[in-house]
Structures are given as C-alpha cells and as structure tokens.
Design a protein around this motif. Structure first.
Motif, mmCIF file in Angstrom:
data_model
loop_
_atom_site.group_PDB
_atom_site.id
_atom_site.type_symbol
_atom_site.label_atom_id
_atom_site.label_comp_id
_atom_site.label_asym_id
_atom_site.label_seq_id
_atom_site.Cartn_x
_atom_site.Cartn_y
_atom_site.Cartn_z
ATOM 1 N N ILE A 76 0.827 -1.207 0.000
ATOM 2 C CA ILE A 76 0.000 0.000 0.000
ATOM 3 C C ILE A 76 0.861 1.257 0.000
ATOM 4 C CG2 ILE A 76 -1.653 1.317 1.398
ATOM 5 C CD1 ILE A 76 -2.981 -1.356 2.080
ATOM 6 N N GLU A 77 1.966 1.197 0.728
ATOM 7 C CA GLU A 77 2.860 2.346 0.754
ATOM 8 C C GLU A 77 3.451 2.606 -0.633
ATOM 9 O OE1 GLU A 77 5.217 2.370 4.462
ATOM 10 O OE2 GLU A 77 6.745 3.292 3.163
ATOM 11 N N ALA A 78 3.840 1.531 -1.310
ATOM 12 C CA ALA A 78 4.384 1.675 -2.663
ATOM 13 C C ALA A 78 3.333 2.296 -3.585
ATOM 14 C CB ALA A 78 4.828 0.319 -3.199
ATOM 15 N N LEU A 79 2.081 1.873 -3.386
ATOM 16 C CA LEU A 79 0.989 2.394 -4.196
ATOM 17 C C LEU A 79 0.807 3.887 -3.929
ATOM 18 C CD1 LEU A 79 -1.410 1.467 -6.074
ATOM 19 C CD2 LEU A 79 -2.769 1.320 -3.985
ATOM 20 N N ASP A 80 0.784 4.242 -2.641
ATOM 21 C CA ASP A 80 0.547 5.636 -2.265
ATOM 22 C C ASP A 80 1.661 6.552 -2.761
ATOM 23 O OD1 ASP A 80 -0.751 7.800 -1.066
ATOM 24 O OD2 ASP A 80 0.430 7.583 0.766
ATOM 25 N N PHE A 114 -6.963 4.704 4.655
ATOM 26 C CA PHE A 114 -7.646 5.893 4.143
ATOM 27 C C PHE A 114 -8.419 6.587 5.256
ATOM 28 C CE2 PHE A 114 -11.190 8.172 2.313
ATOM 29 C CZ PHE A 114 -10.505 9.018 1.464
ATOM 30 N N ASN A 115 -9.158 5.783 6.011
ATOM 31 C CA ASN A 115 -9.951 6.357 7.097
ATOM 32 C C ASN A 115 -9.082 7.035 8.140
ATOM 33 O OD1 ASN A 115 -12.383 5.680 6.019
ATOM 34 N ND2 ASN A 115 -12.511 3.705 7.061
ATOM 35 N N ASN A 116 -7.857 6.553 8.288
ATOM 36 C CA ASN A 116 -6.965 7.166 9.270
ATOM 37 C C ASN A 116 -6.094 8.260 8.659
ATOM 38 O OD1 ASN A 116 -7.802 5.618 11.483
ATOM 39 N ND2 ASN A 116 -6.645 3.877 10.699
ATOM 40 N N LYS A 174 -0.644 10.027 1.401
ATOM 41 C CA LYS A 174 -0.072 11.277 0.910
ATOM 42 C C LYS A 174 -0.719 11.643 -0.421
ATOM 43 C CE LYS A 174 4.302 9.735 1.387
ATOM 44 N NZ LYS A 174 4.627 8.570 1.968
ATOM 45 N N ARG A 175 -0.933 10.635 -1.254
ATOM 46 C CA ARG A 175 -1.400 10.924 -2.609
ATOM 47 C C ARG A 175 -2.740 10.275 -2.962
ATOM 48 N NH1 ARG A 175 3.702 10.502 -6.678
ATOM 49 N NH2 ARG A 175 5.252 11.485 -5.335
ATOM 50 N N LEU A 176 -2.954 9.080 -2.486
ATOM 51 C CA LEU A 176 -4.165 8.365 -2.918
ATOM 52 C C LEU A 176 -5.414 9.159 -2.551
ATOM 53 C CD1 LEU A 176 -3.552 4.591 -2.096
ATOM 54 C CD2 LEU A 176 -3.608 5.699 -4.330
ATOM 55 N N THR A 177 -6.335 9.256 -3.478
ATOM 56 C CA THR A 177 -7.556 10.013 -3.229
ATOM 57 C C THR A 177 -8.711 9.058 -2.931
ATOM 58 O OG1 THR A 177 -8.242 9.931 -5.532
ATOM 59 C CG2 THR A 177 -6.832 11.766 -4.882
ATOM 60 N N TYR A 178 -9.771 9.652 -2.472
ATOM 61 C CA TYR A 178 -10.976 8.859 -2.204
ATOM 62 C C TYR A 178 -11.444 8.137 -3.463
ATOM 63 C CZ TYR A 178 -15.883 7.843 -1.320
ATOM 64 O OH TYR A 178 -17.099 7.224 -1.217
ATOM 65 N N SER A 179 -11.442 8.835 -4.589
ATOM 66 C CA SER A 179 -11.881 8.207 -5.839
ATOM 67 C C SER A 179 -11.044 6.987 -6.176
ATOM 68 C CB SER A 179 -11.739 9.166 -7.009
ATOM 69 O OG SER A 179 -12.389 10.335 -6.745
ATOM 70 N N ILE A 189 -4.623 -3.575 -12.148
ATOM 71 C CA ILE A 189 -5.715 -2.731 -11.641
ATOM 72 C C ILE A 189 -5.160 -1.560 -10.840
ATOM 73 C CG2 ILE A 189 -7.629 -2.665 -9.989
ATOM 74 C CD1 ILE A 189 -8.400 -5.450 -10.879
ATOM 75 N N LEU A 190 -4.188 -1.856 -9.992
ATOM 76 C CA LEU A 190 -3.627 -0.798 -9.153
ATOM 77 C C LEU A 190 -2.926 0.261 -10.004
ATOM 78 C CD1 LEU A 190 -2.210 -2.787 -6.094
ATOM 79 C CD2 LEU A 190 -4.400 -1.628 -6.342
ATOM 80 N N ILE A 191 -2.119 -0.207 -10.957
ATOM 81 C CA ILE A 191 -1.379 0.741 -11.799
ATOM 82 C C ILE A 191 -2.354 1.600 -12.608
ATOM 83 C CG2 ILE A 191 0.196 0.936 -13.774
ATOM 84 C CD1 ILE A 191 1.603 -1.563 -12.676
ATOM 85 N N ASN A 192 -3.379 0.937 -13.117
ATOM 86 C CA ASN A 192 -4.382 1.655 -13.891
ATOM 87 C C ASN A 192 -5.043 2.758 -13.070
ATOM 88 O OD1 ASN A 192 -5.897 2.071 -16.222
ATOM 89 N ND2 ASN A 192 -7.622 0.941 -15.320
ATOM 90 N N ASN A 193 -5.286 2.458 -11.791
ATOM 91 C CA ASN A 193 -5.914 3.456 -10.938
ATOM 92 C C ASN A 193 -4.974 4.586 -10.572
ATOM 93 O OD1 ASN A 193 -8.803 3.076 -10.030
ATOM 94 N ND2 ASN A 193 -8.025 0.979 -10.028
ATOM 95 N N LEU A 194 -3.692 4.305 -10.570
ATOM 96 C CA LEU A 194 -2.739 5.386 -10.326
ATOM 97 C C LEU A 194 -2.731 6.345 -11.510
ATOM 98 C CD1 LEU A 194 0.377 3.704 -8.700
ATOM 99 C CD2 LEU A 194 -1.311 5.190 -7.635
ATOM 100 N N ALA A 195 -2.938 5.774 -12.703
ATOM 101 C CA ALA A 195 -2.910 6.604 -13.906
ATOM 102 C C ALA A 195 -4.091 7.562 -13.961
ATOM 103 C CB ALA A 195 -2.894 5.716 -15.145
ATOM 104 N N HIS A 196 -5.246 7.094 -13.462
ATOM 105 C CA HIS A 196 -6.420 7.968 -13.452
ATOM 106 C C HIS A 196 -6.582 8.563 -12.081
ATOM 107 C CE1 HIS A 196 -7.152 5.075 -16.699
ATOM 108 N NE2 HIS A 196 -7.550 6.161 -17.322
ATOM 109 N N ASP A 197 -6.119 9.769 -11.963
ATOM 110 C CA ASP A 197 -6.033 10.328 -10.625
ATOM 111 C C ASP A 197 -7.386 10.636 -10.017
ATOM 112 O OD1 ASP A 197 -5.072 11.199 -8.306
ATOM 113 O OD2 ASP A 197 -3.601 12.557 -9.151
ATOM 114 N N VAL A 198 -8.046 11.658 -10.528
ATOM 115 C CA VAL A 198 -9.313 12.067 -9.923
ATOM 116 C C VAL A 198 -10.384 12.052 -11.008
ATOM 117 C CG1 VAL A 198 -10.487 13.890 -8.659
ATOM 118 C CG2 VAL A 198 -8.033 13.567 -8.378
#
Ligand code: ZN
Length: 537
Positions: free
Chosen positions: A251-255, A291-293, A297-302, A331-340
């Motif tokens: 998750i940290e790598a993702l964020d 997320f709730n906590n 740094k970067r990941l958004t609700y969307s 899936i994860l990489i794809n979601n990083l590409a589409h930010d908001v």
C-alpha cells in the motif's frame, strides 16, 4: 489426550459477561431477564462462530435460574447446578439428518410442563434446515405457546426461515467479532494455555478467521500442536496467508506511486504461492483502514473507492488461467494513472473558486449561524475529500434561500416519476431510489439517505445526477445529499435561524453567476418541509 478439550469448547462462554463482542445483544438479553420480560420465541441470526448457540445456552440457563443477579445466572442454585443435564433444556440440531422427526416429536411434547426449571427451553440450531412439515409443527406451537415454553432458534441463513416463523420471533442480529475483540481473546487464551506466540501472529490468526471465534480458536489449536513458537511466517507458510506488514508495504508503494517496488512485491506474491483471495481481502481492509486514518499522501478517495470496487467485482471471477496477482497489479497501476474523476474535479473547482473569492467567502461566513460543520466533521472524513463542508453549506443555504413547500411537493412527485423511469441510467436510478427529497427550491434540492455509502457516491457524482435530471425535466437542479442525522441538525438550524429573523442570501457557486439576478423578496417561513408541523427536539 483423554481430557484434552479443544480450545473452542474450553473457552466457550458460560456467562453473558464472558461473551466476546455482541455487546448490544447481550445487554438486551440481560435486560429481558432483569425486567422479567421473556418472549416465547427468539431468533439469533449471524455468521458462524459469533456466539449464537453460546448465547442461547446462557440465556436458557439465566431464565431458569432461581435467583439471577443483574441479569446473570447465579451459578449456585439447584437449577444452575443441574443445567448441563437438565431435561428442560432441549437442544436440536436441525442440520442433522435424523432431526426432522425429533423436532416434530419434541415439539409435540411442548405442553408437558418443565420438570425442574421455570421454563422449558428449545434451542434449535441451524433452524433454516428444518423441513416444511417441521416448520409447520413449530408454527402451530408458536401460534399458541404454553406459558412455560421458550424457543431460541439460531441460523446463519435468515433468508431461508419462513416469514411466518420470523414474524413470531424477537430477532437478534449477531455481528462478526471485531479484530480487536478476537485478538484480545486469543491473547487471553494463549496466556492461559502457555502458548508461545507473537503479536503479529495473533493478528494474523484473527484476520484469517474473519470474525468467527470458533475459527480463530480452531486455528490456534492446530498451530499450537506443533509445539514451536507461533509466528507469522509459520501461518503464512501453512495457510497461504500474507502478513499485514507485507500488505502495508504494498500500500505504501501504491501511495507513493513507486511502480518498481509495487512490481517487486507482486512478483514475490506470484512466486510465493500466496492465496490471492486472502491477499485481496486483507488489501482492501488495510487500504480502507489507512484511508480512514488519513494515512495517504497521494491516494484520493476516488482511487481508493475505484480499487475497492474493481477488486470486489473480480473477486469471484478471476480466471485461474491468468496469474491473479498480475491482474491485481494492473488494476492498481491503472488506478494510479487515473487520478481524480472529472466530476470530483468539478466539485473541487467550485470549492476552490468559492474559497479564493473574498466576496463569496465573506458571504459564507455571514452564514455562520448555519453551523452544520460539526455534524459533518464528527464521523465523516470521507465526504470532506470531494465535497467540502463549505460546499455542502453553500448548497444547503441556497436551497433554503428559495425553498417552498409547494415546490417540495412538486419535486417529490417528479422524484417518484424518476424512480419508475427507464430513461435514466441504472447508476442514477440507484441513487434516486436510495434517497428522498426533503427540501427544495426551484433550483436546489436536499436529498437524504440512510446509507453513508450512497451519500458519498452521489455527492461525488452530483454532476451525473444533475445532467440526467435536467434531461428528464428540463430544469437545472443542484443537489446535495445528507445523512438522516445531518439533515435533522440542518433542519433544526434552519428553524432556529428563521425564528431569530435570519435572512438567507443566495451565494453563487461560480464567479460568473450574477449575484443580483435572483432576489428573494418573499417572507421566509418555516413551513417548507413535508409535514405541516415542524417538530424540533
Ligand atoms: Zn441460579
């Protein structure tokens, strides 16, 4: 090994106080004893291993106790002492094959008074497995139960219990036991049994058992039989599990959008023989938890929402021919590409505009009386990500500015029509059917929903809803969705404001809006809601 007792049996609670979790249910059952309000039929429903049968037995013991103390059995009277062999406690496992005739016969004997106890208690486990004829026999009894008879039914599958039975029962919902509660109980048992285990391993067992105490203790049983210290590695090796620390690294790598590390972790997962379903569950758990906590740094609700939805939708459909971990990584990489999402973008733009403009800003502050912010910030960090408190306040303000009961009635009518419309997308229909219109002006409406998830989703997609509603009845409506509690607070504030002579002013959402185009020269009134009487508590 003769007197070896499996941990689950050994640590089965015998008093309400020993129950793990189910605080609300336990409280209700104790109160029933204290107030001597014993119903003839109860149904306990919930996932396996959450304490339904244990509670049924404790309740049976307590209502037969001759001198209960604060809703607990005394443990000393003759009824308490003979409880385990009492002929007045009849346990039936409806799932067993020879159960059907037993049930009918036992129920036929229900009229015979208890021999020792105050009540004759029938505990029917897995009641949904009963045959139709057994249900019929039970139903006849439940229609006119003898005063001494109490039925406690337990089921993991309430949908399969006939409504005719349910309607005669007091229902108690047993929930999955929380990770914390499971961990605490596991710690307690390990200490008592001198089982050597580290804290991470306890968390690992708790999470693998998915809210069921029986599974947690069975797992501990198996692991402790190796007589070596129980570690996360041991569990991971034996059960294809994945440790939380590993998940958190992913998750940290993702964020931090570190694709190299992300790929590294997924390569490890692919070669380790880890169970992808366990990975997905834990990953979603941790992702949402972080997320709730506010740990991102970067990941958004969307992004979080979209990942959760995508994982969820493929959970049972991953083709074993593809490498599941590769798919998940994509899936994860794809979601990083589409930010908001674009819709969320728009809301944020509106907010930024509103915030950067002094005129508008001062108007919002003008409006301090409408102090709804407390109700939004209390438990609800998610909404503030896409739709800020100020934006919500602004729309509420604008709705109240021109709200009229006659408009509300019209909009409600339209809302009902929309619900039945086949012209709208399924997505919008689902929004509409989960919400009610509670206040409306000719261009603003406040919607209320029971579901937090609905609230977040709609508020994030207001533009979609507004576009579709516009196509439906040619008016530009601005919506905002509140939870029921938020609405009650907002409504109360409104009535107080009006009583204090406060005058609502229109606040433009965009700078281009001409502030002076709309004048509200009518006298404001409290009578803008659905009911004629405004009830303020
Ligand atoms: Zn007693």
């Amino acid at each position: 090994m003769m007197d070896y007792k499996v941990l689950y049996r050994k640590y089965r609670p015998t008093r309400f106080d020993e129950m793990v979790g189910q605080k609300f249910t336990v409280e209700m059952l104790k109160n029933a004893v204290i107030n001597n309000k014993i119903a003839h039929a109860y149904i306990f429903t919930g996932p396996r291993g959450t304490g339904k049968t244990s509670s049924a037995k404790i309740f049976a013991k307590t209502i037969n106790c001759l001198s209960p103390v604060d809703g607990e059995a005394c443990g000393k009277c003759s009824n308490c002492l003979s409880f385990s062999n009492s002929p007045d406690i009849i346990e039936i496992d409806a799932a067993s094959n020879n159960g059907v005739d037993d049930i009918r016969e036992l129920i036929n004997n229900v009229k015979i008074a208890p021999t020792e106890g105050k009540y004759k208690v029938y505990i029917i486990d897995e009641v949904h497995m009963m045959t139709q004829s057994a249900f019929n026999a039970l139903l006849l009894t439940l229609e006119e139960p003898p005063s001494h008879a109490v039925f406690i039914m337990a089921t993991t599958n309430i949908e399969s219990v006939p409504i005719t039975i349910l309607s005669r029962c007091q229902r108690f919902n047993f929930t999955k036991i929380s990770l914390d509660d499971l961990c605490n109980q596991l710690k307690f048992v390990c200490k008592n049994e001198n089982i050597s285990i580290d804290d991470d391993a306890i968390l690992e067992i708790a999470s693998l058992s998915e809210g069921g105490m029986r599974d947690a203790l069975s797992l501990l049983d198996q692991l402790s039989s190796t007589n070596t210290k129980i570690t996360t590695d041991l569990i991971v090796a034996n059960y294809g599990s994945i440790s939380y620390s590993f998940i958190n690294n992913v998750i940290e790598a993702l964020d931090s959008s570190n694709l190299t590390s992300l790929h590294e972790y997924f390569s490890q997962l692919s070669t380790s023989g880890a169970d992808y379903k366990i990975f997905m569950k834990k990953f979603i758990d941790s992702l949402v938890g972080s997320f709730n906590n506010n740990k991102f740094k970067r990941l958004t609700y969307s992004q979080v929402k979209s990942i959760v939805f995508e994982f969820n939708s493929i959970f049972n459909e991953i083709n074993i021919n593809v490498n599941p971990f590769m798919l998940l990584e994509l899936i994860l990489i794809n979601n990083l590409a589409h930010d908001v999402t674009p819709h969320a973008d728009e809301s944020i733009n509106i907010l930024n505009t509103a915030k950067s403009d002094d005129l508008v800003n001062s108007k919002i502050q003008d409006n301090d009386n409408l102090s709804v912010s407390s109700s939004f910030s209390s438990h609800d960090d998610v909404s503030s990500v896409q739709v800020s408190d100020d934006f919500v306040k602004l729309r509420i303000n604008n709705c109240f500015y021109g709200a009229k009961k006659s408009i509300l009635n019209d909009i409600k009518q339209i809302w009902n029509d929309i619900r039945d419309s086949s012209r709208l997308s399924d997505e919008v229909i689902s929004y509409v059917s989960d919400t009610d219109v509670v206040a409306s002006s000719s261009s603003y409406a406040i919607l209320v929903t029971d579901l937090d998830s609905t609230k977040h989703i709609i508020n994030e997609n207001l533009k979609i809803l507004e576009d579709e509603v516009k196509s439906y009845f040619d008016e530009v409506m601005h919506f905002i969705v509140l939870s029921k509690n938020e609405w009650l607070n907002v409504k109360k504030e409104y009535v107080t404001n009006i009583k204090n002579g406060y005058i609502y002013k229109f606040i433009p959402e965009n700078i281009e809006d001409d502030i002076n185009t709309t004048q509200n020269d009518e006298i404001l009134e409290t009578n803008i809601f659905e009911s004629d009487k405004i009830e303020i508590v």
